[in-house]
Design an enzyme around this catalytic site. Structure first.
Site: not given
Ligand code: HSE
Length: 425
Positions: A105, A14, A201, A205, A134
């Protein structure tokens, strides 16, 4: 023309995407927004990344002090990921009056309060559009474009890796382990896939998104989390027959003043807009009391999509005369359980393997009835002396289902309870 110095912490995927956009779009940004964004320093130890991007090695170092002591640097974008040293570096930058932009995050969902306190002291800003979904502009949609609503529900596919895996399992009839291995080979999944496949993850979020949606800090420990590693292709196939598609969902709801927040695989009707979101794409469905339904769709990961959100934050931050802070108390320690409903309600799909003998369905139904769970429909497939039985259950509470499952496991004609999957309408 207003000139604003920018620093980048890390030149990974990124960070590299952000470098490319800031370089390629510099003149367009000048023309369209009246600000000249100059990359003045990069923190990166891997010089091969610097070389690959054609960045000036004279502005690269491993020392955060080179950023802290440069008064021309007003904005610092962080790409390290993880908690440390990202958090400490960003706090130092904020205290020195430099605004921060982050996609992190994991760190942001847990240290938002600490970062904002430092930002207030340094009169700097905290920007995190890239932390959720994203390149999809969901953060500013929630903070700048929904003021005329009370948000009732936010439900999303916020992880591309798991959406890729579940889409492939559904479309090609493959098992989880097979698709995971292929996804790892193609770079869609990490060598250690836990953060994605076990729902961490998505949980980070959801913590950020539901806090913004409900103007209340939703700490990660208030979020129910379950990943996709136990999903079998059989359940995806049975679900299809019932008209459902399986997705890993991040769900935040506010009902009767209480918030429920959960991440888990769920069946949704195959004509639901989220069911059409395939491969590594992400989408977020928001329901406001006045606007009704909104859906945002796009790429939730990748160098340029996430870089797009980072650069949008950098431009936004550079144009603020006074930075805004969250409208709610976001100190995790001060959040009590009272505002949350952990015993949420859903419809359920339950698959069992039983002995094919008279009375087995009656025994299971009796256990469900004991916990006031009503059956919507039953399907079964007999093979030899065994049967695979699927119960679709009417709306009930999570705690009732858990108790019923324990009781059903005790029935001697039940071999196993193979799957419990929540159904979202
Ligand atoms: N690893 C995450 C995904 C992206 O697969 O969406 C970054 O948060």
């Amino acid at each position: 023309m207003k000139k604003v110095g920018v620093a980048l912490l890390g030149l990974g995927t990124v960070g590299g995407g952000t470098y490319k956009i800031l370089t390629k779009n510099r003149d367009d940004i000048k023309k369209n927004y009246g600000v000249d964004l100059e990359i003045r320093h990069i923190l990166e130890k891997d010089m091969s990344k610097v070389k690959a991007l054609g960045a000036n090695p004279d502005i690269v170092s491993c020392d955060i002090n080179n950023i802290l002591k440069d008064p021309e640097i007003k904005i610092v974008a962080e790409f390290f990921g993880g908690i440390e040293p990202a958090k400490s570096f960003l706090v130092q930058c904020l205290l020195a009056g430099k605004s921060i932009v982050t996609a992190n995050k994991e760190m942001f969902s847990q240290y938002w309060h600490e970062l904002e306190s430092a930002a207030k002291k340094g009169k700097a800003g905290v920007y995190f559009e890239a932390s959720c979904v994203g390149g999809v502009p969901v953060i500013r949609t929630l903070t700048e474009s929904m003021q005329g609503n009370n948000i009732k529900c936010i439900m999303g596919i916020v992880n591309g890796t798991t959406n890729y895996i579940l889409s492939k399992m559904a479309d090609e009839g493959l098992e989880y382990e097979t698709v995971l291995k292929e996804a790892q080979k193609l770079g869609y999944a990490e060598a250690n896939p836990t953060a994605d496949v076990d729902g961490y993850d998505s949980m980070y979020k959801l913590s950020i998104l539901s806090s913004l949606a409900f103007h209340t800090k939703v700490p990660i420990d208030k979020i129910y989390r379950e990943g996709i590693s136990n999903i079998s292709k059989l359940d995806i196939e049975y679900g299809k027959k019932f008209g459902y598609t399986l997705k890993l969902l991040a769900i935040g709801k506010k009902e009767n003043g209480k918030i429920e927040a959960r991440v888990h695989p769920a069946f949704i009707p195959s004509d639901h807009p989220l069911a059409a979101v395939k491969e590594s794409f992400n989408a977020v469905h928001i329901v406001g009391d006045n606007v009704g339904d909104i859906m945002l769709y796009g790429r939730g990961a990748g160098d340029l999509p996430t870089g797009s959100a980072i650069v949008s934050d950098i431009v936004f931050a550079s144009l603020q005369s006074k930075h805004k802070y969250s409208s709610f108390k976001n100190n995790t320690d001060k959040v009590s359980d009272r505002g949350f409903n952990k015993d949420f309600q859903c419809e359920y799909y339950m698959r069992l393997t039983v002995k094919d003998v008279p009375g087995v369905i009656a025994s299971i139904s009796a256990k469900l009835a004991k916990f006031k769970i009503s059956i919507n429909s039953i399907q079964q497939k007999v093979e030899g002396d065994k049967a695979s039985v699927i119960f679709m259950l009417h709306r009930t509470s999570e705690s009732s289902v858990k108790k019923a499952v324990e009781a059903i496991k005790e029935v001697d004609t039940v071999y196993s309870v193979d799957a419990i999957i929540r159904v979202e309408e």
